[in-house]
Design a protein around this motif. Structure first.
Motif, mmCIF file in Angstrom:
data_model
loop_
_atom_site.group_PDB
_atom_site.id
_atom_site.type_symbol
_atom_site.label_atom_id
_atom_site.label_comp_id
_atom_site.label_asym_id
_atom_site.label_seq_id
_atom_site.Cartn_x
_atom_site.Cartn_y
_atom_site.Cartn_z
ATOM 1 N N TYR A 1 19.879 -25.741 22.133
ATOM 2 C CA TYR A 1 20.016 -27.300 22.309
ATOM 3 C C TYR A 1 21.131 -27.562 21.359
ATOM 4 O O TYR A 1 21.032 -27.703 20.118
ATOM 5 C CB TYR A 1 18.645 -27.742 21.931
ATOM 6 N N PRO A 2 22.092 -28.386 22.124
ATOM 7 C CA PRO A 2 23.370 -29.006 21.656
ATOM 8 C C PRO A 2 22.891 -30.177 20.562
ATOM 9 O O PRO A 2 21.631 -30.712 20.904
ATOM 10 C CB PRO A 2 24.340 -29.399 22.451
ATOM 11 N N PRO A 3 23.554 -30.689 19.915
ATOM 12 C CA PRO A 3 23.121 -31.952 18.969
ATOM 13 C C PRO A 3 22.539 -33.117 19.864
ATOM 14 O O PRO A 3 21.655 -33.854 19.504
ATOM 15 C CB PRO A 3 24.488 -32.532 18.308
ATOM 16 N N GLU A 4 23.235 -33.473 20.986
ATOM 17 C CA GLU A 4 22.863 -34.451 21.780
ATOM 18 C C GLU A 4 21.307 -34.345 22.397
ATOM 19 O O GLU A 4 20.700 -35.270 22.623
ATOM 20 C CB GLU A 4 23.741 -35.008 23.195
ATOM 21 N N LYS A 5 20.888 -33.119 22.510
ATOM 22 C CA LYS A 5 19.598 -32.866 22.715
ATOM 23 C C LYS A 5 18.586 -32.753 21.659
ATOM 24 O O LYS A 5 17.480 -33.385 21.805
ATOM 25 C CB LYS A 5 19.335 -31.463 23.531
ATOM 26 N N GLU A 6 19.091 -32.476 20.644
ATOM 27 C CA GLU A 6 18.217 -32.305 19.306
ATOM 28 C C GLU A 6 17.927 -34.017 19.112
ATOM 29 O O GLU A 6 16.982 -34.154 18.569
ATOM 30 C CB GLU A 6 19.189 -31.890 18.378
ATOM 31 N N ALA A 7 18.910 -34.825 19.535
ATOM 32 C CA ALA A 7 18.617 -36.156 19.283
ATOM 33 C C ALA A 7 17.481 -36.972 19.817
ATOM 34 O O ALA A 7 17.008 -37.910 19.488
ATOM 35 C CB ALA A 7 20.272 -36.893 19.404
ATOM 36 N N LEU A 8 16.981 -36.217 20.775
ATOM 37 C CA LEU A 8 15.901 -36.624 21.894
ATOM 38 C C LEU A 8 14.795 -36.435 20.969
ATOM 39 O O LEU A 8 13.486 -36.878 21.399
ATOM 40 C CB LEU A 8 15.967 -35.894 22.893
ATOM 41 N N GLY A 9 14.849 -35.680 19.921
ATOM 42 C CA GLY A 9 13.471 -35.264 19.127
ATOM 43 C C GLY A 9 13.040 -33.777 19.540
ATOM 44 O O GLY A 9 13.549 -33.414 20.513
ATOM 45 N N VAL A 10 12.529 -33.486 18.284
ATOM 46 C CA VAL A 10 12.230 -31.947 18.318
ATOM 47 C C VAL A 10 10.597 -31.840 18.524
ATOM 48 O O VAL A 10 9.985 -32.509 17.668
ATOM 49 C CB VAL A 10 12.654 -31.310 17.169
ATOM 50 N N PHE A 11 10.078 -31.073 19.530
ATOM 51 C CA PHE A 11 8.770 -30.677 19.540
ATOM 52 C C PHE A 11 8.291 -29.450 19.263
ATOM 53 O O PHE A 11 8.968 -28.390 19.775
ATOM 54 C CB PHE A 11 8.227 -31.147 20.959
ATOM 55 N N ALA A 12 7.427 -29.218 18.318
ATOM 56 C CA ALA A 12 6.802 -27.795 17.982
ATOM 57 C C ALA A 12 5.354 -27.842 18.772
ATOM 58 O O ALA A 12 4.485 -28.483 18.490
ATOM 59 C CB ALA A 12 6.396 -27.735 16.644
ATOM 60 N N LEU A 13 5.303 -26.868 19.867
ATOM 61 C CA LEU A 13 4.179 -26.770 20.918
ATOM 62 C C LEU A 13 3.380 -25.463 20.286
ATOM 63 O O LEU A 13 4.208 -24.327 20.264
ATOM 64 C CB LEU A 13 4.652 -26.615 22.119
ATOM 65 N N HIS A 14 2.274 -25.868 19.574
ATOM 66 C CA HIS A 14 1.630 -24.702 18.898
ATOM 67 C C HIS A 14 0.904 -24.028 20.146
ATOM 68 O O HIS A 14 0.079 -24.746 20.963
ATOM 69 C CB HIS A 14 0.603 -25.092 17.996
ATOM 70 N N LEU A 15 0.776 -22.684 20.580
ATOM 71 C CA LEU A 15 0.418 -22.053 21.699
ATOM 72 C C LEU A 15 -0.879 -21.017 21.408
ATOM 73 O O LEU A 15 -0.773 -20.307 20.136
ATOM 74 C CB LEU A 15 1.563 -21.227 22.371
ATOM 75 N N ALA A 16 -1.763 -20.895 22.364
ATOM 76 C CA ALA A 16 -2.680 -19.720 22.418
ATOM 77 C C ALA A 16 -2.680 -19.259 23.686
ATOM 78 O O ALA A 16 -2.590 -19.801 24.627
ATOM 79 C CB ALA A 16 -3.970 -20.385 21.982
#
Length: 105
Positions: A86-101
């Motif tokens: 993800y380049p900087p302009e995508k990171e600027a959209l916000g970062v999501f950590a999806l915890h998975l099972a």
């Protein structure tokens, strides 16, 4: 999905999927199921937690980094891997950590 990360989710070693704030990602919620596909396979997971951050740095400071990438990856290596995808302009959209099972297929 890139094969190494797909395989890590399949084995249970990767329990946190990192994404940026695309419209679809902003709508995911705890309890939703996700299907990941790679060139020759698919797997199903359930979201157990969704955490939003302003940057990859903030996320890596808050999350258990061992659930994000390959075993033994340093924080700097994880940060580089995220920014490779993800380049900087995508990171600027916000970062999501999806915890998975895992879910049975």
């Amino acid at each position: 999905m890139r094969r190494p990360y797909f395989d890590l989710i399949a084995t249970g070693a990767k329990t946190i999927e990192v994404r940026v704030g695309y419209a679809k990602i902003c709508k995911v919620a705890v309890g939703d199921s996700l299907r990941f596909t790679s060139s020759d396979g698919s797997l199903f997971t359930r979201i157990t937690a969704v955490k939003e951050y302003k940057s990859f740095d903030e996320m890596l400071d808050a999350e258990d980094n061992t659930g994000i990438g390959e075993a033994g990856m340093t924080r700097d290596q994880l940060l580089a891997a995220c920014r490779d995808i993800y380049p900087p302009e995508k990171e600027a959209l916000g970062v999501f950590a999806l915890h998975l099972a895992p879910l049975p297929e």
